[in-house]
Write an enzyme that holds these catalytic residues in place. Structure first.
Site, mmCIF file in Angstrom:
data_model
loop_
_atom_site.group_PDB
_atom_site.id
_atom_site.type_symbol
_atom_site.label_atom_id
_atom_site.label_comp_id
_atom_site.label_asym_id
_atom_site.label_seq_id
_atom_site.Cartn_x
_atom_site.Cartn_y
_atom_site.Cartn_z
ATOM 1 N N ASP A 176 49.373 43.786 102.155
ATOM 2 C CA ASP A 176 50.576 44.558 102.455
ATOM 3 C C ASP A 176 50.194 46.036 102.349
ATOM 4 O O ASP A 176 50.062 46.572 101.256
ATOM 5 C CB ASP A 176 51.685 44.193 101.458
ATOM 6 C CG ASP A 176 52.951 45.007 101.681
ATOM 7 O OD1 ASP A 176 52.886 46.049 102.368
ATOM 8 O OD2 ASP A 176 54.012 44.614 101.144
ATOM 9 N N PHE B 85 55.898 44.662 95.392
ATOM 10 C CA PHE B 85 57.100 44.845 96.210
ATOM 11 C C PHE B 85 56.755 44.543 97.656
ATOM 12 O O PHE B 85 55.806 45.114 98.202
ATOM 13 C CB PHE B 85 57.639 46.279 96.095
ATOM 14 C CG PHE B 85 58.913 46.472 96.877
ATOM 15 C CD1 PHE B 85 60.120 45.993 96.395
ATOM 16 C CD2 PHE B 85 58.898 47.100 98.112
ATOM 17 C CE1 PHE B 85 61.292 46.142 97.123
ATOM 18 C CE2 PHE B 85 60.072 47.255 98.851
ATOM 19 C CZ PHE B 85 61.270 46.780 98.347
ATOM 20 N N LYS C 148 56.479 51.789 107.324
ATOM 21 C CA LYS C 148 56.632 53.140 106.799
ATOM 22 C C LYS C 148 56.061 54.217 107.739
ATOM 23 O O LYS C 148 56.687 54.533 108.723
ATOM 24 C CB LYS C 148 56.053 53.213 105.381
ATOM 25 C CG LYS C 148 56.904 52.400 104.378
ATOM 26 C CD LYS C 148 56.888 52.940 102.968
ATOM 27 C CE LYS C 148 58.081 52.408 102.190
ATOM 28 N NZ LYS C 148 57.793 51.196 101.416
HETATM 29 C C1 LIG Z 1 58.480 49.841 101.475
HETATM 30 C C2 LIG Z 1 57.647 48.635 101.297
HETATM 31 C C3 LIG Z 1 58.034 47.391 101.838
HETATM 32 C C4 LIG Z 1 59.365 47.165 102.525
HETATM 33 O O1 LIG Z 1 59.514 47.904 103.694
HETATM 34 P P1 LIG Z 1 60.984 48.032 104.348
HETATM 35 O O2 LIG Z 1 60.735 48.810 105.602
HETATM 36 O O3 LIG Z 1 61.854 48.709 103.360
HETATM 37 O O4 LIG Z 1 61.462 46.644 104.625
HETATM 38 C C5 LIG Z 1 57.174 46.321 101.677
HETATM 39 N N1 LIG Z 1 55.997 46.456 101.033
HETATM 40 C C6 LIG Z 1 55.594 47.632 100.508
HETATM 41 C C7 LIG Z 1 54.269 47.721 99.823
HETATM 42 C C8 LIG Z 1 56.414 48.756 100.607
HETATM 43 O O5 LIG Z 1 56.028 49.918 100.051
#
Ligand SMILES: *Cc1c(COP(=O)(O)O)cnc(C)c1O
Length: 405
Positions: free
Chosen positions: A223, A138, A252
């Site tokens: 990420d 994700f 986050k």
């Molecule tokens: C939450 C998340 C995202 C997306 O972040 P947003 O602030 O919702 O755009 C991308 N990568 C990972 C691993 C995430 O947990």
């Protein structure tokens, strides 16, 4: 007087992309949340791994107030003191030399992917465009990041999608060796897959990604939007693995709920994005940067991070005990530090949401990670008394659930 609002207003007024819970939280403190009726909940979701210092952290409230009185926003036509201070501590604390600030995780990944494409374009011409990503990963909800993300259900009906993106199974060295080639500009990976079910990468896997990227002149993007900012007991998970990416994205917990995200990279790669090639109105605003600076200052100490590891071990032991007690219901605990996933057995496959609802009725807020995994990503300031309460409430919730299932 404020207008009274109730949950049904959501269904009347909001674009229905979410299915929020039946109650409305109105106040929080630490790991406690209270709803409109004054009912208390123990929050093991931390706003989806965002509120690492809990709700209404006093030092963050102070910083926000102080900066709000001084300067909120001035545009990127000017720089500002809080953002420069934040960039300094972030680069000092990590492999990175340069930072780009934006407002959400998706935007940080968007910047990372754009950087990789432009870097390859400027250096190697038009044929090095392929991006390798993992199935079930994700990376956010913009069109580029849902396309790179490995969950077709999020991108399926939005095509045509950006081309030249390949998806391979996570943690599978053979697949990435087979997929790798001179036409690859970047490999993007979560060191611990969050949404996809809380799967930590094997250290050998990340090492092999690093080696293959070096061999084929591709960029390695980590990420760490969910795994970063102390969650694993390291400031960033890559530090625990000892594998250094070319680009790292954070969001986050970086702002503890105040929107801010960052793309971190090296001096030489940063030169790819010249004046005017990328940008965003709110990125690195004084207000968000002042908050993030304080968050980083609190989290990035040996004592704080050691406590995350300790609390993670204690919480893991609680989950292991639950598995031992209900072996037909739960199968395994995965994760690192305070990023834990509790998997359901095949007999209860697809029922993570039902269990979450049962927990909610008992005053315990949990997350899911896919249909079969309960995810716990509480505030990192969790105390042993909270973990003890989780222990009691989980057991109670299993009983409630089994009684109605
Ligand atoms: C939450 C998340 C995202 C997306 O972040 P947003 O602030 O919702 O755009 C991308 N990568 C990972 C691993 C995430 O947990």
């Amino acid at each position: 007087m404020e207008t009274a609002v109730a949950r049904h207003a959501f269904d009347e007024l909001m674009v229905p992309v979410y299915a929020p819970s039946t109650f409305i939280p109105v106040r929080g403190s630490g790991l406690d949340l209270w709803d409109q009726a004054g009912r208390r909940y123990l929050d093991m979701t931390g706003g989806i791994a965002v509120c690492a210092l809990g709700h209404a952290h006093a030092a963050l409230v102070d910083v926000l107030h102080d900066q709000a009185r001084r300067l909120w926003h001035i545009s990127n036509h000017f720089t500002n003191e809080p953002v420069l201070r934040l960039a300094k501590v972030l680069t000092e604390a990590t492999f990175a030399d340069k930072v780009f600030f934006c407002n959400s995780g998706a935007e940080a990944n968007e910047a990372a992917l754009k950087l990789a494409r432009k870097w390859a374009h400027d250096r190697y011409g038009t044929s090095k465009t392929r991006i390798i990503s993992c199935l079930n990963s994700f990376h956010g909800r913009t069109l580029f990041t849902v396309s790179v993300g490995g969950q077709a259900k999020y991108s399926d009906s939005f095509g045509p999608l950006p081309p030249q993106i390949a998806h391979i199974p996570y943690n599978d060295i053979q697949s990435v060796r087979a997929a790798m080639g001179e036409d690859v500009c970047a490999v993007i990976v979560e060191p611990i897959q969050g949404e996809g079910g809380v799967f930590p990468a094997d250290v050998d896997y990340l090492r092999e990604l690093r080696r293959l990227c070096d061999e084929k002149n591709a960029l390695l993007i980590f990420d760490e939007i969910q795994s970063g900012m102390g969650r694993t007991g390291q400031l960033f998970a890559y530090m625990g693995y000892g594998v250094v990416p070319d680009i790292l994205t954070s969001a986050k917990a970086l702002g503890n709920g105040f929107p801010i995200a960052a793309m971190l990279t090296t001096e030489s790669l940063a030169q790819t994005l010249v004046v005017g090639s990328h940008g965003t109105t709110y990125g690195g605003s004084p207000l968000s940067a002042a908050v993030a600076y304080k968050v980083l200052e609190i989290i990035n100490t040996p004592t704080f991070l050691a406590r995350v590891t300790e609390a993670g071990d204690t919480l893991r032991a609680v989950l292991e005990k639950l598995i031992a007690k209900y072996p037909t219901v739960f199968s395994v605990v995965r994760g690192k530090g305070l990023m834990l996933g509790l998997a359901l057995t095949s007999a209860y496959a697809g029922q993570a949401r039902e269990f979450r609802s049962a927990a909610e009725k008992n005053g315990l807020l949990l997350l899911v990670a896919g249909p079969d995994v309960i995810r716990l990503v509480p505030a990192l300031i969790i105390e042993d008394k909270h973990i003890h309460e989780v222990d009691v409430l989980l057991d109670k919730s299993v009983k409630t659930w089994l009684a109605t299932a």
